[in-house]
Motif scaffolding. Sequence first.
Motif, PDB file in Angstrom:
ATOM      1  N   PRO A 163       0.832  -1.212   0.000  1.00 39.35           N
ATOM      2  CA  PRO A 163       0.000   0.000   0.000  1.00 39.35           C
ATOM      3  C   PRO A 163       0.863   1.257   0.000  1.00 39.35           C
ATOM      4  O   PRO A 163       1.821   1.370   0.763  1.00 39.35           O
ATOM      5  CB  PRO A 163      -0.793  -0.132   1.301  1.00 39.35           C
ATOM      6  CG  PRO A 163      -0.802  -1.581   1.606  1.00 39.35           C
ATOM      7  CD  PRO A 163       0.526  -2.099   1.133  1.00 39.35           C
ATOM      8  N   LYS A 164       0.511   2.170  -0.863  1.00 34.24           N
ATOM      9  CA  LYS A 164       1.219   3.447  -0.946  1.00 34.24           C
ATOM     10  C   LYS A 164       0.204   4.575  -1.051  1.00 34.24           C
ATOM     11  O   LYS A 164      -0.858   4.410  -1.653  1.00 34.24           O
ATOM     12  CB  LYS A 164       2.153   3.465  -2.163  1.00 34.24           C
ATOM     13  CG  LYS A 164       3.261   2.429  -2.106  1.00 34.24           C
ATOM     14  CD  LYS A 164       4.122   2.458  -3.363  1.00 34.24           C
ATOM     15  CE  LYS A 164       5.218   1.396  -3.317  1.00 34.24           C
ATOM     16  NZ  LYS A 164       6.034   1.377  -4.544  1.00 34.24           N
ATOM     17  N   HIS A 165       0.562   5.704  -0.484  1.00 32.14           N
ATOM     18  CA  HIS A 165      -0.338   6.852  -0.532  1.00 32.14           C
ATOM     19  C   HIS A 165       0.270   7.967  -1.370  1.00 32.14           C
ATOM     20  O   HIS A 165       1.425   8.349  -1.172  1.00 32.14           O
ATOM     21  CB  HIS A 165      -0.626   7.373   0.873  1.00 32.14           C
ATOM     22  CG  HIS A 165      -1.447   8.635   0.885  1.00 32.14           C
ATOM     23  ND1 HIS A 165      -2.714   8.710   0.347  1.00 32.14           N
ATOM     24  CD2 HIS A 165      -1.159   9.884   1.366  1.00 32.14           C
ATOM     25  CE1 HIS A 165      -3.187   9.930   0.496  1.00 32.14           C
ATOM     26  NE2 HIS A 165      -2.266  10.655   1.111  1.00 32.14           N
ATOM     27  N   THR A 308      -4.431  -6.158   0.748  1.00 32.15           N
ATOM     28  CA  THR A 308      -3.289  -6.420   1.624  1.00 32.15           C
ATOM     29  C   THR A 308      -3.767  -6.938   2.969  1.00 32.15           C
ATOM     30  O   THR A 308      -3.179  -7.861   3.549  1.00 32.15           O
ATOM     31  CB  THR A 308      -2.455  -5.133   1.811  1.00 32.15           C
ATOM     32  OG1 THR A 308      -1.953  -4.702   0.536  1.00 32.15           O
ATOM     33  CG2 THR A 308      -1.277  -5.382   2.743  1.00 32.15           C
ATOM     34  N   HIS A 309      -4.851  -6.354   3.473  1.00 31.83           N
ATOM     35  CA  HIS A 309      -5.461  -6.831   4.711  1.00 31.83           C
ATOM     36  C   HIS A 309      -5.904  -8.286   4.562  1.00 31.83           C
ATOM     37  O   HIS A 309      -5.679  -9.122   5.454  1.00 31.83           O
ATOM     38  CB  HIS A 309      -6.652  -5.940   5.077  1.00 31.83           C
ATOM     39  CG  HIS A 309      -7.353  -6.325   6.337  1.00 31.83           C
ATOM     40  ND1 HIS A 309      -8.517  -5.711   6.754  1.00 31.83           N
ATOM     41  CD2 HIS A 309      -7.096  -7.277   7.266  1.00 31.83           C
ATOM     42  CE1 HIS A 309      -8.917  -6.247   7.886  1.00 31.83           C
ATOM     43  NE2 HIS A 309      -8.079  -7.211   8.235  1.00 31.83           N
ATOM     44  N   ILE A 350      -4.771 -10.080  -7.825  1.00 33.25           N
ATOM     45  CA  ILE A 350      -5.789  -9.023  -7.854  1.00 33.25           C
ATOM     46  C   ILE A 350      -5.229  -7.737  -7.256  1.00 33.25           C
ATOM     47  O   ILE A 350      -5.496  -6.638  -7.764  1.00 33.25           O
ATOM     48  CB  ILE A 350      -7.055  -9.485  -7.099  1.00 33.25           C
ATOM     49  CG1 ILE A 350      -7.705 -10.649  -7.849  1.00 33.25           C
ATOM     50  CG2 ILE A 350      -8.040  -8.329  -6.952  1.00 33.25           C
ATOM     51  CD1 ILE A 350      -8.935 -11.201  -7.166  1.00 33.25           C
ATOM     52  N   ARG A 351      -4.458  -7.857  -6.187  1.00 33.25           N
ATOM     53  CA  ARG A 351      -3.854  -6.652  -5.601  1.00 33.25           C
ATOM     54  C   ARG A 351      -2.933  -5.965  -6.600  1.00 33.25           C
ATOM     55  O   ARG A 351      -2.914  -4.722  -6.694  1.00 33.25           O
ATOM     56  CB  ARG A 351      -3.069  -7.013  -4.342  1.00 33.25           C
ATOM     57  CG  ARG A 351      -2.475  -5.788  -3.655  1.00 33.25           C
ATOM     58  CD  ARG A 351      -1.746  -6.142  -2.374  1.00 33.25           C
ATOM     59  NE  ARG A 351      -0.538  -6.920  -2.596  1.00 33.25           N
ATOM     60  CZ  ARG A 351       0.352  -7.227  -1.653  1.00 33.25           C
ATOM     61  NH1 ARG A 351       0.144  -6.840  -0.403  1.00 33.25           N
ATOM     62  NH2 ARG A 351       1.420  -7.947  -1.935  1.00 33.25           N
ATOM     63  N   GLU A 354      -5.031  -3.961  -8.980  1.00 33.88           N
ATOM     64  CA  GLU A 354      -5.522  -2.712  -8.383  1.00 33.88           C
ATOM     65  C   GLU A 354      -4.416  -1.664  -8.301  1.00 33.88           C
ATOM     66  O   GLU A 354      -4.658  -0.468  -8.504  1.00 33.88           O
ATOM     67  CB  GLU A 354      -6.092  -2.981  -6.983  1.00 33.88           C
ATOM     68  CG  GLU A 354      -7.158  -4.067  -6.911  1.00 33.88           C
ATOM     69  CD  GLU A 354      -8.444  -3.712  -7.643  1.00 33.88           C
ATOM     70  OE1 GLU A 354      -8.463  -2.731  -8.407  1.00 33.88           O
ATOM     71  OE2 GLU A 354      -9.443  -4.430  -7.449  1.00 33.88           O
ATOM     72  N   ALA A 355      -3.190  -2.100  -8.028  1.00 34.34           N
ATOM     73  CA  ALA A 355      -2.066  -1.165  -8.004  1.00 34.34           C
ATOM     74  C   ALA A 355      -1.828  -0.563  -9.384  1.00 34.34           C
ATOM     75  O   ALA A 355      -1.502   0.627  -9.517  1.00 34.34           O
ATOM     76  CB  ALA A 355      -0.805  -1.880  -7.519  1.00 34.34           C
ATOM     77  N   CYS A 356      -2.018  -1.381 -10.415  1.00 33.59           N
ATOM     78  CA  CYS A 356      -1.880  -0.881 -11.792  1.00 33.59           C
ATOM     79  C   CYS A 356      -2.952   0.156 -12.099  1.00 33.59           C
ATOM     80  O   CYS A 356      -2.662   1.209 -12.666  1.00 33.59           O
ATOM     81  CB  CYS A 356      -1.970  -2.051 -12.774  1.00 33.59           C
ATOM     82  SG  CYS A 356      -1.920  -1.562 -14.508  1.00 33.59           S
ATOM     83  N   HIS A 357      -4.200  -0.115 -11.731  1.00 32.85           N
ATOM     84  CA  HIS A 357      -5.282   0.849 -11.976  1.00 32.85           C
ATOM     85  C   HIS A 357      -5.044   2.150 -11.213  1.00 32.85           C
ATOM     86  O   HIS A 357      -5.354   3.236 -11.716  1.00 32.85           O
ATOM     87  CB  HIS A 357      -6.625   0.244 -11.567  1.00 32.85           C
ATOM     88  CG  HIS A 357      -6.960  -1.030 -12.283  1.00 32.85           C
ATOM     89  ND1 HIS A 357      -6.599  -1.253 -13.588  1.00 32.85           N
ATOM     90  CD2 HIS A 357      -7.620  -2.142 -11.867  1.00 32.85           C
ATOM     91  CE1 HIS A 357      -7.021  -2.452 -13.961  1.00 32.85           C
ATOM     92  NE2 HIS A 357      -7.641  -3.007 -12.931  1.00 32.85           N
TER      93      HIS A 357
END
Length: 383
Positions: A163-165, A308-309, A350-351, A354-357
């Motif tokens: 996870p990155k913000h 990630t959770h 899947i994660r 989502e990171a790509c999107h």
Amino acid sequence: MRKSALTSIVAQASRLGCFGGIGGALPAVGGSSQQMISRVDGALSGPTSLFSSNDYSSYSLGMMFNQSYGGVGGKGSTTLTRGVKEGHVARRAISTQGGAQDAGLPKEESSERSTSQERVMPHPGMHVETGAEGEEKNFTTQDGSYWLMQPVYDKEYLLSITPKHRKPQSFHDYTGYYGVSLLRKTFDLITGYGPNMTHSKWMTRFLFLETVAGVPGMVGAMLRHLRSLRTMKRDNGWIHTLLEEAENERMHLLTFMQMKNPGLFFRGSVIFTQGVFLSLYSLFYAVSPRHCHAFVSYLEEEAVKTYTHAIDDFDSGKIPEWKNMKAPFIAQKYWRLDEDASMKDLLLAIRADEACHNHVNAVFAEMHANDPNPFAPGTTIIQ
């Protein structure tokens, strides 16, 4: 007189290639041409005629033949379809005995596909998969030939996703960030999301979120497509990437549907939410695409946190149902996972999606509508 007319029709269809000749398709249903004509004549004389007009085209005859006489040829044959490919007539028989095993699908799903295939009139562009000995197998759509792209990742890359913000920098970033934050807090409160999740809670959350996540890409692609038509100018490649995103999110949904079949209340909630979200997002995208892409970027940022959770719950053994659960067949085909791929392998893939999107929409949010798309078709790896 009607029988003689029908004889002429079948003979004409035979010359056109609809039935492939009296000696070809008609014997395959267990009788001579006269017997076939007799059966057809009986169907025509029933209370509900198969033909509603005098337009006895090869299409109508083919549809009647497939729907009414597919199973006459024997126990193992449910339909006989005819397709034209490169000027030649191709024939394919679908077996009810081996269809599910050949396609790698559950028997009930295979039977549904067989029923739908009976209603599909073969056409010149139909794909037919050929086996080692030249026999024709199932439609190649069953193994994904119509997918726009297939994301494939190596283990090292999957484990590197965290996870990155992205700190908001502009007005559209702030509106997207706070909009997603408000929606997430509300949804978490309603669904009871927290540290003590169960298999049922996870599946419900995954299913519902993916029905929403599949909307933005399709809306963006559609509106850009319409804009290209109105202005009579090229789109510069955005449409394809947005459609890939929409399809990818839909594949997440279809994968989780193999693990849980939601009830009527859930499905009704999805219909209502989709109607509201589709209307609002379409309006906002027409006004300011950059705000919408920023919104989706932060939405996907939250999705990375959620998956990630879930991965952490798998590693800690909090969800015992996942311990020996294998990734569904559709996931194995789409992400090209191993046959023994686990639930964790699926969640990691899947994660990564989502990171790509998240990255793609963050880039689109900073671009002008006429800028060329910097992403090549099928891009899934982010640096």
